[in-house]
Design a protein around this motif. Sequence first.
Motif, short mmCIF file in Angstrom:
data_model
loop_
_atom_site.label_atom_id
_atom_site.label_comp_id
_atom_site.label_asym_id
_atom_site.label_seq_id
_atom_site.Cartn_x
_atom_site.Cartn_y
_atom_site.Cartn_z
N TYR A 4 88.27 31.41 19.98
CA TYR A 4 86.57 31.21 20.99
C TYR A 4 85.96 31.31 19.84
O TYR A 4 85.80 32.28 19.46
N LYS A 75 88.79 31.54 29.42
CA LYS A 75 89.53 32.04 29.11
C LYS A 75 90.00 31.91 30.65
O LYS A 75 90.32 32.70 31.60
N ASN A 219 90.16 33.97 20.76
CA ASN A 219 90.32 34.99 21.72
C ASN A 219 91.28 35.18 22.39
O ASN A 219 91.60 35.76 23.30
#
Length: 398
Positions: A4, A75, A219
């Motif tokens: 991410y 997420k 992430n």
Amino acid sequence: MITYMSIHLKILIIIISLSGMACTNADKSVNNGSNKYIHIPVCNVNNNYADSLIVVCEAIPLETNENCLISNIHKLHVTDNYLYVWDRKLEKIYIFDHQGHFVNSIHNQGNGPDKYISINGFEMDTRSNKIVLSDSFSRRIFIYDETGEFQKTVPLSFVPFNIVPVGNGMYYNLYGGSNMYYEDKNLEYNCIHVIDSTGKVMHTLLPDQTTERIDLRSNFTTNIDTDSSLLYNPILSDTIYKVCTDSVSPYYVFSNHSNYKIPSLEERKKIGYVYGVRNDYEQYEKSGYLLSWGGFLNTDNYMFFLFGWNKTLYLIYSKENLNSIMISRDEIEVNSDSPTGILLKQSPYTAYKDWFYTSVMAFDIDDCMQFIHNIDNERLKNVSAEDNPVLIRYKIKF
């Protein structure tokens, strides 16, 4: 997904593969003093495995109603009972059961004692089935039960970077890359900050091996191993560490059998990334380097790594066979209409047990019907373009 970007940041990770075939781990483990670590072979790209990589595929249409309108999936976490979606744009956590039925949402944004200003981190404490959110603006951790009911806050004396629960009311703050973030040198120069149940920093572990500013994070720099211990891959590191509250030891180490170069410790200290100002990643990639950005997924039988800056590569390691394959996402997108070619257009959000999870928009679901095993799902048949994304979970084998 597997990586991410913080605000504007492009995320990606790079690793490597051996030519023409799956790369086998000849020396299965190496003694490192009193520690033992496992070599993960890094090989050159070989897309011959791509078409047959995904062997089981199921769809989970997420319920759409006025209380649940997802703008994006930033997420995803999966537990035995629920699916948790972090919609970063809307500052919400959506909770679904495993059939995709909406259960609840968390949206406590505001200035009150139980309210967050902005969510900068979302994790699950799988040992206690708690939802753990962190807010860098109010410097607090927020705890909810598994159905989204508020439990408590934990005040912090520092700005949280990446809070991870580790059980018994303790947490790690994982840090790396963004140099000059902390005035406290113990926090600034170490990757792991051990925090007690009151929010106090007890001590720090694992010196940071990067000295330049790197405005990137993955992430999922951490994963829970099969023995419930925490695995952690720092940014730019070729090592996945097993972490205890008072010690860190190498557990997996990348073993380069490819034509690429992996940066040395001295080279890691020179690499930086500042959005719009400096991009050493791109330059190192052009010079033949593979750079790990500290993101991986860990299942019972496989580990999944994402690499690349301008070219996206997947490294998949089999714990059973002790070998790896590397495939190029860009090439399988163009040359394959198999499940792999369609589902790996984006990297998976998360992994749970031996399932990998991704999503497709409702208007793309027709392309997936040919290989979805639960195609008789009535809700799947009625999905429309206005509905929430459809989660796809799949298993791999090679």
